[in-house]
Motif scaffolding. Structure first.
Motif: not given
Length: 318
Positions: A302-306
């Motif tokens: 689960l990654l932060a979206f950039d």
């Protein structure tokens, strides 16, 4: 140091790259066929490019916008050839996407909002409960005290799954018997978060979109009872969407945003699909930030979206 390096460590870059593998394979094989044996960007190349973008579920609106922008660039600069196509595509996608993302610490909470109350919405099967579990683990590892609320009282599986996550992460959960009033669970969760001096309260809700009026009433009631305890809460309403459903995810976003106020988006299951372009379609169409993306089964997926990191990875070969 660019956003990609600042926000993502080596592990995150690898997760993102692997998670987008199917989308990249599909996308680049189609672009490869589009430019095979050609030096100039002609109408045929643009037709194939359009097909490649649509197959990745970038969406008609964004696809036509990209094609139009590339056409204009080719008209202005006759020296532009197929070798420049990838660089041009990448540039134009970044230009279309709204600014935002690049959070310094995506698993932190704003000052003065404690407990930070997150209401999670989305239809059944999109990975909503799993996302809550992963998110709670990230917050917990960041040193924050987290409590979960199982307000999807219509599905035993949802409560059981959330309970497993609470045990796995080692955090408390508030739940009631099946069929209980969801707003009662939400109230108890926030009340417990205040009493126990928790940093974050994450509340799961039922995902029934077939009856939008009922959903709207239920979510409005949950928001009212939470707001009585903490004025201004919930601080975040996160809509979880299944990226593998492509344009269906876009339609779900449209329906949910019409039913309730959504402040953040999470797009899951990108590792199992060639339709990762749906993230671009959603990010460009809605004035709601895509906050997280799911690119695998592990908590760390689960990654932060950039947007810069996402587009960099999409065009990364090898």
């Amino acid at each position: 140091m660019g956003l990609f390096d600042g926000l993502f460590g080596k592990k995150e870059k690898e997760s993102l790259s692997q998670g987008l593998e199917k989308t990249k394979e599909n996308f680049f094989s189609r672009i490869g066929r589009a430019i095979a044996g050609k030096n100039t960007i002609d109408e045929e190349v643009l037709d194939h490019l359009e097909e490649a973008l649509l197959s990745a579920d970038v969406g008609i609106e964004m696809t036509l916008d990209i094609i139009r922008r590339i056409e204009e660039r080719v008209k202005k600069d006759s020296y532009l050839g197929t070798s420049e196509l990838n660089a041009m595509l990448k540039e134009e996608i970044l230009n279309i996407l709204p600014s935002g993302g690049g959070m310094e610490n995506p698993f932190s909470i704003p000052e003065g909002k404690k407990p930070y109350v997150i209401l999670v919405v989305g239809v059944n099967g999109v990975g909503k409960t799993t996302t809550i579990g992963k998110l709670s683990d990230h917050y917990h590892r960041a040193g924050l005290q987290v409590i979960l609320g199982a307000a999807d009282t219509f599905r035993a599986a949802a409560v059981d799954q959330l309970t497993i996550w609470s045990e796995r992460v080692g955090i408390p959960i508030v739940k009631q018997p099946m069929g209980s009033d969801p707003s009662s669970v939400a109230f108890d969760t926030v009340q417990s978060a205040v009493a126990r001096n928790m940093d974050v309260a994450i509340i799961d809700t039922a995902g029934r979109l077939h009856n939008k009026a009922h959903l709207m009433d239920e979510l409005a009631k949950i928001r009212r009872v939470i707001g009585k305890l903490i004025p201004g809460a919930p601080h975040e309403v996160m809509l979880v969407l299944d990226g593998s459903t492509g344009q269906n995810a876009v339609e779900q976003a449209r329906q949910f945003t019409a039913a309730t106020e959504v402040t953040a988006l999470t797009i899951t299951k990108l590792d199992g699909t060639a339709k990762g372009g749906a993230v671009l379609a959603i990010a460009s169409q809605f004035s709601i930030p895509v906050k997280y993306i799911g690119v695998g089964e592990k908590v760390s997926d689960l990654l932060a979206f950039d947007k810069a990191a996402f587009v960099d990875s999409l065009f990364e070969r090898g």
